[in-house]
Scaffold this motif. Structure first.
Motif, PDB file in Angstrom:
ATOM      1  N   ASN A   1       0.826  -1.210   0.000  1.00  0.00           N
ATOM      2  CA  ASN A   1       0.000   0.000   0.000  1.00  0.00           C
ATOM      3  C   ASN A   1       0.858   1.258   0.000  1.00  0.00           C
ATOM      4  N   PHE A   2       2.165   1.084   0.172  1.00  0.00           N
ATOM      5  CA  PHE A   2       3.076   2.225   0.227  1.00  0.00           C
ATOM      6  C   PHE A   2       4.110   2.077  -0.886  1.00  0.00           C
ATOM      7  N   ILE A   3       4.173   3.072  -1.750  1.00  0.00           N
ATOM      8  CA  ILE A   3       5.049   2.981  -2.936  1.00  0.00           C
ATOM      9  C   ILE A   3       6.019   4.153  -2.941  1.00  0.00           C
TER      10      ILE A   3
ATOM     11  N   SER B   1      16.298  13.794 -32.234  1.00  0.00           N
ATOM     12  CA  SER B   1      16.488  14.882 -33.206  1.00  0.00           C
ATOM     13  C   SER B   1      15.184  15.258 -33.914  1.00  0.00           C
ATOM     14  N   ASN B   2      14.073  14.626 -33.499  1.00  0.00           N
ATOM     15  CA  ASN B   2      12.807  14.894 -34.169  1.00  0.00           C
ATOM     16  C   ASN B   2      11.664  14.891 -33.152  1.00  0.00           C
ATOM     17  N   GLU B   3      11.200  16.069 -32.810  1.00  0.00           N
ATOM     18  CA  GLU B   3      10.200  16.222 -31.743  1.00  0.00           C
ATOM     19  C   GLU B   3       8.870  15.551 -32.091  1.00  0.00           C
ATOM     20  N   SER B   4       8.444  15.622 -33.365  1.00  0.00           N
ATOM     21  CA  SER B   4       7.151  15.026 -33.734  1.00  0.00           C
ATOM     22  C   SER B   4       7.208  13.500 -33.650  1.00  0.00           C
ATOM     23  N   ASP B   5       8.357  12.908 -34.027  1.00  0.00           N
ATOM     24  CA  ASP B   5       8.533  11.449 -33.894  1.00  0.00           C
ATOM     25  C   ASP B   5       8.518  11.040 -32.417  1.00  0.00           C
ATOM     26  N   LYS B   6       9.159  11.852 -31.594  1.00  0.00           N
ATOM     27  CA  LYS B   6       9.193  11.572 -30.154  1.00  0.00           C
ATOM     28  C   LYS B   6       7.781  11.605 -29.570  1.00  0.00           C
ATOM     29  N   THR B   7       7.007  12.605 -29.975  1.00  0.00           N
ATOM     30  CA  THR B   7       5.622  12.734 -29.490  1.00  0.00           C
ATOM     31  C   THR B   7       4.780  11.539 -29.924  1.00  0.00           C
ATOM     32  N   TRP B   8       4.925  11.138 -31.197  1.00  0.00           N
ATOM     33  CA  TRP B   8       4.170   9.987 -31.701  1.00  0.00           C
ATOM     34  C   TRP B   8       4.490   8.733 -30.882  1.00  0.00           C
ATOM     35  N   LEU B   9       5.790   8.515 -30.650  1.00  0.00           N
ATOM     36  CA  LEU B   9       6.216   7.320 -29.914  1.00  0.00           C
ATOM     37  C   LEU B   9       5.711   7.352 -28.473  1.00  0.00           C
ATOM     38  N   ASN B  10       5.813   8.513 -27.838  1.00  0.00           N
ATOM     39  CA  ASN B  10       5.338   8.643 -26.456  1.00  0.00           C
ATOM     40  C   ASN B  10       3.840   8.393 -26.346  1.00  0.00           C
ATOM     41  N   ASN B  11       3.089   8.913 -27.308  1.00  0.00           N
ATOM     42  CA  ASN B  11       1.630   8.717 -27.292  1.00  0.00           C
ATOM     43  C   ASN B  11       1.252   7.251 -27.448  1.00  0.00           C
ATOM     44  N   LEU B  12       2.076   6.508 -28.169  1.00  0.00           N
ATOM     45  CA  LEU B  12       1.836   5.068 -28.335  1.00  0.00           C
ATOM     46  C   LEU B  12       2.205   4.296 -27.065  1.00  0.00           C
ATOM     47  N   LEU B  13       3.405   4.566 -26.558  1.00  0.00           N
ATOM     48  CA  LEU B  13       3.976   3.700 -25.519  1.00  0.00           C
ATOM     49  C   LEU B  13       3.579   4.055 -24.093  1.00  0.00           C
ATOM     50  N   HIS B  14       3.460   5.337 -23.781  1.00  0.00           N
ATOM     51  CA  HIS B  14       3.240   5.727 -22.386  1.00  0.00           C
ATOM     52  C   HIS B  14       1.985   5.114 -21.760  1.00  0.00           C
ATOM     53  N   PRO B  15       0.837   5.105 -22.446  1.00  0.00           N
ATOM     54  CA  PRO B  15      -0.339   4.464 -21.826  1.00  0.00           C
ATOM     55  C   PRO B  15      -0.139   2.960 -21.587  1.00  0.00           C
ATOM     56  N   LEU B  16       0.534   2.287 -22.512  1.00  0.00           N
ATOM     57  CA  LEU B  16       0.789   0.847 -22.360  1.00  0.00           C
ATOM     58  C   LEU B  16       1.719   0.578 -21.181  1.00  0.00           C
ATOM     59  N   ILE B  17       2.768   1.399 -21.079  1.00  0.00           N
ATOM     60  CA  ILE B  17       3.744   1.237 -19.995  1.00  0.00           C
ATOM     61  C   ILE B  17       3.083   1.512 -18.649  1.00  0.00           C
ATOM     62  N   ARG B  18       2.301   2.586 -18.579  1.00  0.00           N
ATOM     63  CA  ARG B  18       1.635   2.969 -17.331  1.00  0.00           C
ATOM     64  C   ARG B  18       0.688   1.857 -16.850  1.00  0.00           C
ATOM     65  N   GLN B  19      -0.044   1.295 -17.793  1.00  0.00           N
ATOM     66  CA  GLN B  19      -0.988   0.208 -17.474  1.00  0.00           C
ATOM     67  C   GLN B  19      -0.261  -0.984 -16.840  1.00  0.00           C
ATOM     68  N   GLN B  20       0.897  -1.350 -17.419  1.00  0.00           N
ATOM     69  CA  GLN B  20       1.651  -2.493 -16.906  1.00  0.00           C
ATOM     70  C   GLN B  20       2.344  -2.177 -15.584  1.00  0.00           C
ATOM     71  N   ILE B  21       2.765  -0.915 -15.417  1.00  0.00           N
ATOM     72  CA  ILE B  21       3.360  -0.501 -14.141  1.00  0.00           C
ATOM     73  C   ILE B  21       2.336  -0.654 -13.020  1.00  0.00           C
ATOM     74  N   ILE B  22       1.126  -0.166 -13.253  1.00  0.00           N
ATOM     75  CA  ILE B  22       0.069  -0.238 -12.230  1.00  0.00           C
ATOM     76  C   ILE B  22      -0.226  -1.696 -11.869  1.00  0.00           C
ATOM     77  N   ALA B  23      -0.288  -2.559 -12.886  1.00  0.00           N
ATOM     78  CA  ALA B  23      -0.542  -3.990 -12.637  1.00  0.00           C
ATOM     79  C   ALA B  23       0.576  -4.607 -11.801  1.00  0.00           C
ATOM     80  N   ALA B  24       1.826  -4.251 -12.115  1.00  0.00           N
ATOM     81  CA  ALA B  24       2.974  -4.802 -11.382  1.00  0.00           C
ATOM     82  C   ALA B  24       3.011  -4.295  -9.940  1.00  0.00           C
ATOM     83  N   LEU B  25       2.682  -3.030  -9.726  1.00  0.00           N
ATOM     84  CA  LEU B  25       2.655  -2.469  -8.366  1.00  0.00           C
ATOM     85  C   LEU B  25       1.601  -3.173  -7.513  1.00  0.00           C
ATOM     86  N   LYS B  26       0.480  -3.503  -8.132  1.00  0.00           N
ATOM     87  CA  LYS B  26      -0.607  -4.176  -7.399  1.00  0.00           C
ATOM     88  C   LYS B  26      -0.192  -5.575  -6.937  1.00  0.00           C
ATOM     89  N   GLN B  27       0.730  -6.176  -7.689  1.00  0.00           N
ATOM     90  CA  GLN B  27       1.145  -7.544  -7.374  1.00  0.00           C
ATOM     91  C   GLN B  27       2.363  -7.602  -6.441  1.00  0.00           C
TER      92      GLN B  27
END
Length: 204
Positions: free
Chosen positions: A3-5, A77-103
Motif C-alpha cells: 500500500n506504500f510505494i 532529433s525529431n520532436e514530432s517522432d518523439k511525441t508519436w512514440l510517447n503517445n503510443l507507448l506511455h499508456p501501455l507502460i503505465r498500465q503495466q506498471i500499475i498492474a505490477a505495483l498491485k502484485q
C-alpha cells in the motif's frame, strides 16, 4: 499488495540501479519502468509492429527486435517522432506498471523510473526518492557504461527534467557523488527503516 510505494528516480548515470539493488537485497519488491518499457516493444508485440509500420523496417535488428539505439537517435532529433512514440507507448507502460505495483508482495515497494517526473508517474507513488549526482559525474559514468558519445549523453541530460526541479520534487535525496559503496548502502539502510515505519502506519 504494497500500500506504500516509493518512486525512485535520478538523471542518467546517477546510480539508480545500484540503489534499487540495495533495496532489493532487503527484500523490497522493485518495479522497473525501463524493463516494462522494453517488454512493451518486445519481438512480436503489437507495439513493435506499429513502430515498424511508422518508422520503417530499418529500425529492426537482424533478430527482428527493436533497434533501440537507432530509434533513440532519431527521436532525440525529431520532436514530432518523439511525441508519436510517447503517445503510443506511455499508456501501455503505465498500465503495466500499475498492474505490477498491485502484485508487489513486500511491505512497501519501489517504482524505479528514470522519467518518473517527466511522465508524471509520481502520481502513482507516496514518496519520491531522488539519487543525485552532478552533471560531470553523469557524463563520466555513462561514457564508461554505454557506447554513447558525450554529445548524445548531453542530449539525454538536456531532455530530462533539470537537476534543480528534480531535487525540488524530492521527498528524500541520496547523494551518490564521491561516496563509497558502503556509505551508499548505509544511506539506503536508513531509508529502508524509515519506509518500513511509514508503510506500517499506512497499513494499520
Amino acid at each position: 499488495m504494497s500500500n506504500f510505494i516509493v518512486g525512485l528516480s535520478g538523471g542518467i548515470g546517477s546510480g539508480k540501479t545500484t540503489v534499487s539493488d540495495l533495496f532489493q537485497r532487503s527484500g523490497i519488491s522493485v518495479v522497473d519502468a525501463d524493463i516494462i518499457a522494453r517488454n512493451v516493444v518486445k519481438k512480436g508485440s503489437d507495439a513493435l509492429t506499429l513502430i515498424v509500420n511508422h518508422f520503417g523496417q530499418e529500425y529492426l535488428t537482424q533478430e527482428s527486435e527493436l533497434d533501440r539505439a537507432k530509434l533513440r537517435t532519431r527521436i532525440f532529433s525529431n520532436e514530432s517522432d518523439k511525441t508519436w512514440l510517447n503517445n503510443l507507448l506511455h499508456p501501455l507502460i503505465r498500465q503495466q506498471i500499475i498492474a505490477a505495483l498491485k502484485q508487489a508482495p513486500s511491505e512497501y515497494c519501489l517504482l524505479v523510473a528514470p522519467l518518473l517526473l517527466e511522465n508524471q508517474l509520481e502520481k502513482l507513488v507516496d514518496r519520491v526518492l531522488i539519487v543525485d549526482v552532478n552533471e560531470a559525474t553523469q557524463i563520466q559514468r555513462t561514457l564508461l557504461r554505454d557506447s554513447s558519445n558525450e554529445s548524445e549523453i548531453q542530449a539525454i541530460i538536456n531532455s530530462q527534467i533539470s537537476r534543480k526541479l528534480r531535487l525540488q520534487a524530492a521527498d528524500d535525496i541520496i547523494n551518490n557523488d564521491n561516496v563509497s559503496f558502503d556509505e551508499l548502502a548505509e544511506s539506503v539502510a536508513k531509508l529502508h527503516q524509515k519506509y518500513l515505519k511509514m508503510s506500517q502506519n499506512v497499513n494499520k
